[in-house]
Design an enzyme around this catalytic site. Structure first.
Site, short mmCIF file in Angstrom:
data_model
loop_
_atom_site.label_atom_id
_atom_site.label_comp_id
_atom_site.label_asym_id
_atom_site.label_seq_id
_atom_site.Cartn_x
_atom_site.Cartn_y
_atom_site.Cartn_z
CG MET A 30 34.67 -30.45 11.00
SD MET A 30 35.10 -31.57 9.67
CE MET A 30 34.68 -30.59 8.25
N GLY A 31 35.96 -26.14 12.89
CA GLY A 31 36.79 -24.93 12.95
C GLY A 31 36.63 -24.04 11.74
CE1 TYR A 32 40.18 -19.77 8.00
CE2 TYR A 32 38.20 -19.69 6.65
CZ TYR A 32 39.46 -19.22 6.97
OH TYR A 32 40.01 -18.19 6.25
CG LEU A 33 34.44 -21.62 14.54
CD1 LEU A 33 34.13 -21.37 16.01
CD2 LEU A 33 33.80 -22.90 14.06
CD GLU A 35 29.56 -13.59 9.33
OE1 GLU A 35 30.29 -14.51 8.84
OE2 GLU A 35 29.63 -12.41 8.97
N GLY A 36 27.72 -18.61 10.20
CA GLY A 36 26.83 -19.77 10.31
C GLY A 36 27.04 -20.46 11.66
CG HIS A 37 30.68 -22.50 12.41
ND1 HIS A 37 31.48 -22.09 11.38
CD2 HIS A 37 30.53 -23.83 12.26
CE1 HIS A 37 31.81 -23.13 10.63
NE2 HIS A 37 31.25 -24.20 11.13
CG ASP A 151 26.58 -29.38 6.43
OD1 ASP A 151 27.15 -29.63 5.37
OD2 ASP A 151 26.96 -28.49 7.21
CB VAL A 177 24.09 -17.94 8.26
CG1 VAL A 177 24.51 -16.48 8.25
CG2 VAL A 177 23.40 -18.29 9.58
O1 PAF Z 1 29.35 -30.17 9.99
C1 PAF Z 1 30.52 -30.28 10.40
O2 PAF Z 1 31.25 -29.30 10.52
C2 PAF Z 1 31.05 -31.66 10.71
O3 PAF Z 1 30.58 -32.63 9.84
C3 PAF Z 1 30.81 -32.08 12.18
C4 PAF Z 1 29.33 -32.24 12.47
C5 PAF Z 1 31.42 -31.06 13.12
C6 PAF Z 1 31.47 -33.43 12.44
O4 PAF Z 1 32.84 -33.39 12.26
#
Ligand code: PAF
Length: 281
Positions: A30-33, A35-37, A151, A177
């Site tokens: 969902m953006g605002y990335l 280090e986890g992303h 999550d 992370v």
């Molecule tokens: O985990 C998230 O950031 C969101 O729930 C996802 C999986 C991108 C769905 O919008």
């Protein structure tokens, strides 16, 4: 790296890759990335020939009283991080590209799974997550998709959806992370004041305490949970939403801790709701 805002652009690019026999990984965000992303993207780059990162703040997973409007955004920085991590395509659609005005089809798991844990305070959340992830799967048609273990309920629900709907996609969970002091990385950490940031450490401390008690042989879930709750309740800025031990696949509460038990929590620090968890190995 390409940035696409239209579904048709993504479809065309993926078709070209697949024609050349290349495998495709998807990292939904969902953006605002942070280090986890970055670790999800890195893992996808390692596992797949091409990596698509979706950056889409999905409105259908937020209830009207939640933080959709205030959710942090910084697409320039997101792009930079995706490029640095070796992503090939960033899909950044408008809401109108993803949902027609009269869009009325949802993907929803009807068992108790999405009603447990976060589902108790966020009743429509996982319906929105399943719907958008299912749409992203249909658009990108990835071979593999990467989700964070922070999550944990979302990950279990996506696995179930993929199985129930016969998506031929491998779901890969990536480890949590953490900041150097233990706080799990989250886009929502940005909401915390300095004082709240310190208070938020009660989540990872509770995780460590729970792990330690279990490592010392405790099998009674209630005993573990009550000690973890006691630690969190000692933090004046913290208000527990839940701390629970559940089966790692079904998300149903368990009385006895065993392999694959998930111990998960959601805690309000001031107004910010944070989550953390660990799985019993
Ligand atoms: O985990 C998230 O950031 C969101 O729930 C996802 C999986 C991108 C769905 O919008």
């Amino acid at each position: 790296m390409t940035v696409a805002t239209k579904i048709s652009e993504v479809r065309q690019q993926v078709k070209d890759w697949k024609r050349n026999g290349l495998t495709v990984g998807l990292v939904p965000t969902m953006g605002y990335l942070h280090e986890g992303h970055a670790s999800l993207i890195k893992t996808s780059v390692e596992h797949c020939d091409k990596t698509v990162v979706s950056v889409f703040l999905n409105p259908t997973q937020f209830a009207p009283n939640e933080d959709l409007e205030s959710y942090p955004r910084d697409f320039d920085n997101d792009k930079k991080l995706c490029e640095e991590m070796g992503a090939d395509l960033v899909f950044h659609p408008e809401v109108s590209e993803m949902y027609d005005e009269d869009s009325s089809t949802f993907v929803e798991i009807l068992s108790d799974m999405p009603k447990q844990l976060c589902g108790k305070t966020r009743p429509i959340h996982f319906r929105g997550v399943c719907t958008v992830v299912s749409k992203l799967f249909n658009i990108v048609t990835p071979d593999k998709a990467f989700f964070g273990e922070k999550d944990a309920q979302q990950l279990a629900i996506i696995r179930k959806m993929v199985k129930d709907m016969s998506y031929g996609i491998e779901i890969i969970g990536c480890p949590i992370v953490r900041e150097s002091d233990g706080l799990a990385k989250s886009s929502r950490n940005t909401y915390l004041s300095d004082e709240e940031r310190k208070a938020a450490l009660c989540l990872s401390k509770a995780v460590n305490l729970g792990k330690e008690i279990i490592a010392n042989g405790e099998k009674n879930a209630e005993t573990v949970i009550s000690k973890m709750k006691e630690l969190i309740n000692n933090e004046p800025l913290a208000k527990i939403d839940y701390v629970e031990a559940v089966d790692g696949v079904t998300m149903n509460p368990v009385k006895e801790i065993k392999e694959n038990t998930l111990v998960a929590m959601a805690v309000y620090i001031g107004k910010t709701r944070l989550i953390d968890n660990f799985s019993v190995k």
